[in-house]
Enzyme design. Structure first.
Site, PDB file in Angstrom:
ATOM      1  N   HIS A  25      -3.962   1.725   7.762  1.00 48.89           N
ATOM      2  CA  HIS A  25      -2.610   2.294   7.751  1.00 48.89           C
ATOM      3  C   HIS A  25      -2.528   3.406   6.701  1.00 48.89           C
ATOM      4  CE1 HIS A  25       1.979   1.779   7.842  1.00 48.89           C
ATOM      5  NE2 HIS A  25       1.779   2.524   6.790  1.00 48.89           N
ATOM      6  N   GLU A  26      -3.080   3.144   5.506  1.00 50.07           N
ATOM      7  CA  GLU A  26      -3.009   4.150   4.432  1.00 50.07           C
ATOM      8  C   GLU A  26      -3.892   5.358   4.726  1.00 50.07           C
ATOM      9  OE1 GLU A  26      -0.541   3.912   2.638  1.00 50.07           O
ATOM     10  OE2 GLU A  26      -0.186   1.780   2.968  1.00 50.07           O
ATOM     11  N   GLY A  50       0.837  -1.182   0.000  1.00 51.23           N
ATOM     12  CA  GLY A  50       0.000   0.000   0.000  1.00 51.23           C
ATOM     13  C   GLY A  50       0.878   1.240   0.000  1.00 51.23           C
ATOM     14  N   LEU A  97       6.711   2.070   3.813  1.00 48.89           N
ATOM     15  CA  LEU A  97       7.743   2.457   2.845  1.00 48.89           C
ATOM     16  C   LEU A  97       8.497   3.711   3.278  1.00 48.89           C
ATOM     17  CD1 LEU A  97       5.911   1.810  -0.562  1.00 48.89           C
ATOM     18  CD2 LEU A  97       7.593   0.357   0.570  1.00 48.89           C
TER      19      LEU A  97
HETATM   20 ZN   LIG Z   1       2.935   3.716   5.543  1.00 46.26          ZN
END
Ligand SMILES: [Zn+2]
Length: 163
Positions: free
Chosen positions: A132-133, A46, A91
């Site tokens: 989370h996103e 994601g 990320l």
């Molecule tokens: Zn993240």
């Protein structure tokens, strides 16, 4: 379509509330495509627009074993339930993994690239990835929710060394 540089913590764009998308135009379609290319390049499940330095409420996640791509424009959480602790990464934090508590069920409403409003229910890891996103769009990063940091050695033991 292009692979963008991933913004890493700490960065202002990662900690700000993102703006609503007011019109789905070429720019937004390109953003969705760039997010996908960048996610695939970095082997993520994601990614949110602020992670490629665009402070708009747009994010994508891969769902299920089929890794179907879900595109979320202006997503809102309608309902959650349950709670479960599991390991997350991000990320924007290349070397950080840890345990985060999230709901086990989520219902969201969002817009797709055609401008259609949809509702979606998800559970388990899919619910975790979606939440989370969406957190990213509110400037909330997973390190603020970490219960425990998991070391790379622990991760290797949990998932086995891949040869
Ligand atoms: Zn993240």
């Amino acid at each position: 379509m292009a692979i963008k540089e991933v913004v890493e913590h700490p960065a202002k764009v990662l900690s700000e509330k993102c703006k609503e998308v007011t019109e789905i135009n070429e720019e937004i379609i390109t953003l969705l495509d760039d997010l996908y290319d960048t996610m695939v390049e970095h082997d993520g499940v994601g990614i949110a627009a602020p992670q490629i330095n665009v402070p708009l409420r747009v994010a994508i996640v891969e769902l299920g074993e089929e890794r179907d791509v879900l595109e979320m424009i202006n997503p809102t959480v309608i309902e959650t339930s349950g709670a479960e602790v599991d390991i997350e990464g991000c990320l924007s934090f290349p070397n950080l993994f840890g345990e985060v508590e999230r709901p086990t069920y989520v219902k969201i409403e969002a817009c797709d690239r055609e401008g259609r409003v949809y509702e979606l229910e998800a559970g388990g890891f899919d619910a975790r990835a979606i939440l989370h996103e969406i957190d990213h769009l509110d400037g909330i990063l997973f390190d603020s929710k970490l219960i425990r940091v998991v070391t790379e050695d622990e991760l290797a033991q949990m998932y086995g060394e891949e040869e």
